[in-house]
Design a protein around this motif. Sequence first.
Motif, short mmCIF file in Angstrom:
data_model
loop_
_atom_site.label_atom_id
_atom_site.label_comp_id
_atom_site.label_asym_id
_atom_site.label_seq_id
_atom_site.Cartn_x
_atom_site.Cartn_y
_atom_site.Cartn_z
N GLU A 555 45.16 78.99 59.26
CA GLU A 555 45.07 79.69 57.98
C GLU A 555 45.32 78.72 56.85
N LEU A 556 44.43 78.71 55.87
CA LEU A 556 44.53 77.82 54.72
C LEU A 556 45.65 78.26 53.80
N TRP A 564 42.06 79.05 44.26
CA TRP A 564 41.05 79.67 45.12
C TRP A 564 40.77 81.07 44.61
N MET A 592 43.98 69.68 51.52
CA MET A 592 44.34 71.05 51.88
C MET A 592 45.30 71.03 53.05
N TYR A 594 46.81 73.62 56.36
CA TYR A 594 46.56 74.81 57.15
C TYR A 594 47.73 75.05 58.10
N HIS A 603 44.42 68.14 55.61
CA HIS A 603 42.99 67.86 55.57
C HIS A 603 42.65 67.26 54.21
N SER A 615 35.87 78.82 50.84
CA SER A 615 36.59 79.20 52.05
C SER A 615 36.27 80.64 52.40
N GLN A 628 39.60 79.97 59.92
CA GLN A 628 39.47 79.57 58.52
C GLN A 628 38.27 78.65 58.39
N VAL A 630 35.93 76.41 55.96
CA VAL A 630 35.88 75.71 54.67
C VAL A 630 34.53 75.01 54.57
#
Length: 717
Positions: A555-556, A564, A592, A594, A603, A615, A628, A630
């Motif tokens: 999950e981001l 976002w 990012m 997660y 990431h 996303s 998730q 992206v």
Amino acid sequence: MNTDRKDRFIRNAGLPQFKEALDRLYRQAAEAEAIPYAIGPQEEGDWGHYYYCPHDGTKLSFDWSAPRSHRCSCCSAEWTGSPYNGAWVTFAHTQIGRGVYYTAYLHAIDPDHARLEKAVRVLLAYARHYEGYKEHGGIPYNGPGKLFAQTLDEAHWIMDLAVGYSLLRKNLTPEQDSDIRTGLFLPCARFLIERKEKQIHNHAVLITSAIASLGVILEDPAIQTAGLTEEYGLYDQLLRGVSEEGLWYEGNIHYHFYALEALLHYAYLVEGTASDLWQRNVLKRMFDFPLNFIQPDGSFPMWNDASSATAIGTYAPFYEIALDRFGDESYRALLRSAYGMERGAAYPYDTTAASRDSLYALLYGKDLAEGGDTAGQLAAKASASRSFPASGYTKLTNRKGWQAIIKHSIFGGEHDHMDRLGLSFRCGAVPVLEDPGTVAYGVPAHYGWFKHTYSHNTIVLNGADQPPRDGVLVQFHERDWGIWSETAVDWKSGNYKMQDRIALPPEMCPWDHAAYHGASYRRINLLTEELLLDIFEVRLPESRDIELASHISGELSLGGNAYWQPTNDMFGRLDQRWFNDKRILADRPSAMSYKLRQGRLVHRIWCSQPATAYSARTPDNPPTSDRQTVIFRVPSRTDVLFIQAFTYVSADGEIEPEGALEVNDRSDGLYDIRIDGSGASGTYSLDLRAEAAKLVKCRFHEGGKASGHTVVRSIRP
């Protein structure tokens, strides 16, 4: 069953280590004897893949007493009518056929008149009615059947009956024997020969194995030849369908073993005869290949149309056969691990122990306590970095148990997912970027989501699926600073290896040739002890939309949702039902974080062109869970270079991406890449000017000037 095999079978049935297998065989025979179904003159099975809940992909609960009511154990929905009733008929006859198979084997070691009579009644009932069954089908990409809706199912079923008959024949009267041969096996052989597929395909392996098996039991050389030696016969399937490294061309472990299982049925029937299949080296190669891709949790990667339920325990019964026939100690090690007999640092597979309860264990099983210290051999093979150019997969590993797999395979036909240069990545037993495989084919998510380029970790052009094309390995290197590879694919022509060996009807061709015409990709991946570096270059003859998709099993962290924002923008050309909680990043993407099943992923990304980050939550496998997704989108460009760095942090908790991924574009294809922070660091020099890239890890002299640490020579395949 030849004499040696029967002696092993009887001996093993009396040994304590095979008690679970013998007990299970008794249960299977008892279940067969208790089947209440009366075989009639108007049987019409439908596709087994329809027997799944459309809501969540769960297989429906089969009940002998409820042929018109089919319940989902996950969501409790009840399904009635077509196609569920017909699929129920298919499962009924499949179980009846397997019942004859199990009963016949048990009769060989424990004769019982009641069980024998039930099995003979089944064979005679089919013999009375089979020729009258109406040919039917209409299943995508499948020939028709008579009892079943596809030729493939007919072949499965008749092989079970053929093996059962071969064991029970001596108990039949001459009249019973003649009725079964002329009323069932001969017309089925003729039907299968008429419907034999003119292509290299797992279906064709099943069908030709069945034809050859029927030729054996009917003692008819012409039928056996039709299954074995003609074009697209069994021998041709092995010659043109199995890579020199041992992988079945459809490019996944599931269908690899699916084809192998049919070969093993036929091999059993002709064992010790002039047609003995074990003299062909291809079988040993097919057993060897999967050992290279055992993951730390004992599972196998889910490439193409693979099931999520594939692990060493799933295929342990086949390796009972392999150990007996070839004596390879790595097979013994796999069996010991699958059955929970091996644990420890030298044998790291953290997998649920399977029961040693298969019929193959009774027929072929050996004492697994014999032999030397084999655990390390298999662990070393499974954990090694290897590249398989002919099969089209490269695996990068490190000492922490991380594995990155790059797909550069040939196009695999019907079961391909159109994802050349797709990337999978896991850290030990923790999935990070996974190939999702697929679900049952009757579940909407199969054709709607899983079989498309967009659901994989690769580049998508104009939102469309990749057309058929073969990937290549450009180079593969093991260095003291990491393992790296370069893979490539292009669409400068429409040719591919299997083009004249497979059939692709128009309805099974969802790709867009125009979107990919003239395009070329290359992907460079480096795995160190700290990070996975991913470099993806795209070159196009004219401007197109370019999207890099990454699907993370986690999950981001949205950073309080400040950056976002919800969006209604389209994601590819797919039905937007597969994309939930769609968002767009209001800033240029850089880093990012997660939350994974265990630990976190950092990431970082750099792009040579202005890119927009999106996303969404998209289906995982099974589709009751999600991932998730992206997407990094670069609109209307002719070339782009994406550089990503993935770092896994085993500690849980909120971790903000620290440090940076810095790229210095020195022009003309020369780049300096610097990664720093979140437990990973390194500086690399990348040269993309030639057909084969050069990647150099840099060190620094006093004053901060970088110099090459190692010169890497590029190798063309």
